[in-house]
Each structure stands twice: as structure tokens, then as C-alpha cells.
Motif scaffolding. Structure first.
Motif, PDB file in Angstrom:
ATOM      1  N   VAL A 156      -1.937  -3.619   3.049  1.00 47.21           N
ATOM      2  CA  VAL A 156      -1.315  -4.368   2.102  1.00 47.21           C
ATOM      3  C   VAL A 156      -0.382  -3.317   0.997  1.00 47.21           C
ATOM      4  O   VAL A 156       0.696  -3.605   0.541  1.00 47.21           O
ATOM      5  CB  VAL A 156      -2.093  -5.184   1.022  1.00 47.21           C
ATOM      6  CG1 VAL A 156      -3.157  -4.282   0.493  1.00 47.21           C
ATOM      7  CG2 VAL A 156      -1.628  -6.166   0.180  1.00 47.21           C
ATOM      8  N   SER A 160      -3.159 -11.278   1.911  1.00 47.33           N
ATOM      9  CA  SER A 160      -2.791  -9.986   3.256  1.00 47.33           C
ATOM     10  C   SER A 160      -4.100  -9.363   3.512  1.00 47.33           C
ATOM     11  O   SER A 160      -4.239  -9.074   4.777  1.00 47.33           O
ATOM     12  CB  SER A 160      -1.637  -9.228   2.489  1.00 47.33           C
ATOM     13  OG  SER A 160      -1.450  -8.187   3.631  1.00 47.33           O
ATOM     14  N   TYR A 163       1.617 -11.243   3.784  1.00 50.27           N
ATOM     15  CA  TYR A 163       2.233 -10.835   2.648  1.00 50.27           C
ATOM     16  C   TYR A 163       3.688 -11.281   2.332  1.00 50.27           C
ATOM     17  O   TYR A 163       4.027 -11.895   1.259  1.00 50.27           O
ATOM     18  CB  TYR A 163       2.365  -9.394   2.470  1.00 50.27           C
ATOM     19  CG  TYR A 163       2.853  -8.645   1.461  1.00 50.27           C
ATOM     20  CD1 TYR A 163       1.891  -8.515   0.016  1.00 50.27           C
ATOM     21  CD2 TYR A 163       4.051  -8.067   1.200  1.00 50.27           C
ATOM     22  CE1 TYR A 163       2.305  -7.963  -1.018  1.00 50.27           C
ATOM     23  CE2 TYR A 163       4.379  -7.584  -0.021  1.00 50.27           C
ATOM     24  CZ  TYR A 163       3.583  -7.604  -1.104  1.00 50.27           C
ATOM     25  OH  TYR A 163       4.064  -7.173  -2.218  1.00 50.27           O
TER      26      TYR A 163
END
Length: 204
Positions: A104, A179, A162
């Protein structure tokens, strides 16, 4: 909010440093070897990401990352010396959380740099995977990236979630949480049910 991202980065660095320390224990390395393996695992992927994105390398002017690594190494070695044995699932769990945090953070950094969606997803793979790749090469193992249960695939999934969340105008914080959850759930599922992408047919 920048402070929050920094703490996420530190957590990811510490978790991957734990992973590197556990591998160093398995390989019976000395103190210097432990620190080296923990460090390359923790910052290797992020360094490659920043170089590719032509961004300032994140740890060059911020010593807190090395403090996080040393703290993780000291705590882990102390626990190992008391426990005398570390179950394999502990390494798998530490590595999975490291994947989730760094996937992420890699996606978020590429997105803030104005990169297209495909590059964002690629950075979500490079950031968590390349530190472990360097770790396993130094430890003379076949990298987790190239064998066994789903590894890089989980980061690809996290990167896709994401970018979709950002494109749907969700907040960055929500996109990061979704995510991370996708990466973690997919990785733990792959470990639990031995999910592997078979290409060749191997004899039993």
C-alpha cells in the motif's frame, strides 16, 4: 496526514526487519549478518522503488528507519533467545504483514508522484517484494517471490484495489485500508489452503 504515512512506513520497515531477523536465525548468522539481512529486507524494496520513480530515497535523510530496524532486531533476537525455537508460521505471518504495509505504501507513493495506474500497481509489487528477494538471495534460498503460495500476486491484487478505490474517488485512507486487507486476506488464504499457480506438471 503525512505523519500517519510516516508511521505506516516505519511499521512496514519494522515488520520486514523482523522477517529478515528470523531468516538470519534460521541460517545461523552472526550479529552483523542479522543486522545486514534485517536491513536489506526492510529498506531494499523501497530503495528500488524510489530510484525507479526518481524520488529521494526515503531513508537517506531520516534516521528513524534505522532506529525502527535496530529496535525490531533487538526485540526479535531477545525473544528468540528466550524461546529457543520459532515456528515457521511466525515468519510467514511477519512477511504477510510486511507485504500488506509495503504494497500500500508503494502504491500510494507512486500515485502521489502522478504515475499512471499500471505503474502504481507495479510499485505495489516492487516495494514489498524486492527486499525479500534480496534477503532470500543473500540467505541462499529460492526467493519466496518465485515459489510456493501466492506472493507477488497478492501485491498485484492490493495495488489493483488501491487504484480502483482512488478512481472511485474514495479517500486515500480508505483506499489504503482496503488495499492492505486485500493483500493480507489473499496471502493468508494462499498459505492456509496452499494456493499455487501451477504452470508445469511436476511428479509427486
Amino acid at each position: 496526514m503525512t505523519e500517519l504515512y510516516h508511521w505506516f512506513d516505519l511499521i512496514g520497515v519494522a515488520v520486514f526487519a523482523i522477517s529478515g531477523t528470523l531468516v538470519a536465525y534460521e541460517k545461523k548468522m552472526d550479529g552483523f549478518g542479522v543486522v545486514v539481512l534485517a536491513t536489506v529486507t526492510a529498506i531494499g524494496g523501497g530503495t528500488v522503488r524510489d530510484v525507479i520513480l526518481d524520488q529521494p530515497v526515503f531513508w537517506l535523510h531520516d534516521q528513524s528507519y534505522f532506529y525502527a530496524i535496530l529496535a525490531a532486531v533487538l526485540v526479535t533476537t531477545r525473544l528468540i533467545n528466550k524461546q529457543k525455537s520459532i515456528p515457521y508460521y511466525v515468519l510467514q505471518t511477519a512477511d504477510a504483514f510486511g507485504l500488506a504495509f509495503f504494497a500500500v505504501m508503494g502504491a500510494q507513493k507512486a500515485q502521489l508522484a502522478g504515475m499512471p495506474d499500471m505503474t502504481v500497481i507495479i510499485m505495489a509489487v516492487i516495494t514489498p517484494c524486492f527486499g525479500g528477494l534480496i534477503r532470500d538471495v543473500l540467505a541462499r534460498d529460492i526467493p519466496m517471490l518465485l515459489k510456493g503460495e501466492l506472493y507477488a500476486i497478492t501485491c498485484i491484487a492490493g495495488g489493483i484495489v488501491y487504484t480502483l478505490a482512488i478512481n472511485l474517488s474514495l479517500t486515500v485512507e480508505v483506499a489504503m485500508i482496503l488495499s492492505m486487507l486485500m493483500t493480507l486476506l489473499l496471502r493468508f488464504s494462499a498459505i492456509k489452503w496452499k494456493i499455487i499457480l501451477h504452470v508445469f506438471k511436476y511428479p509427486d
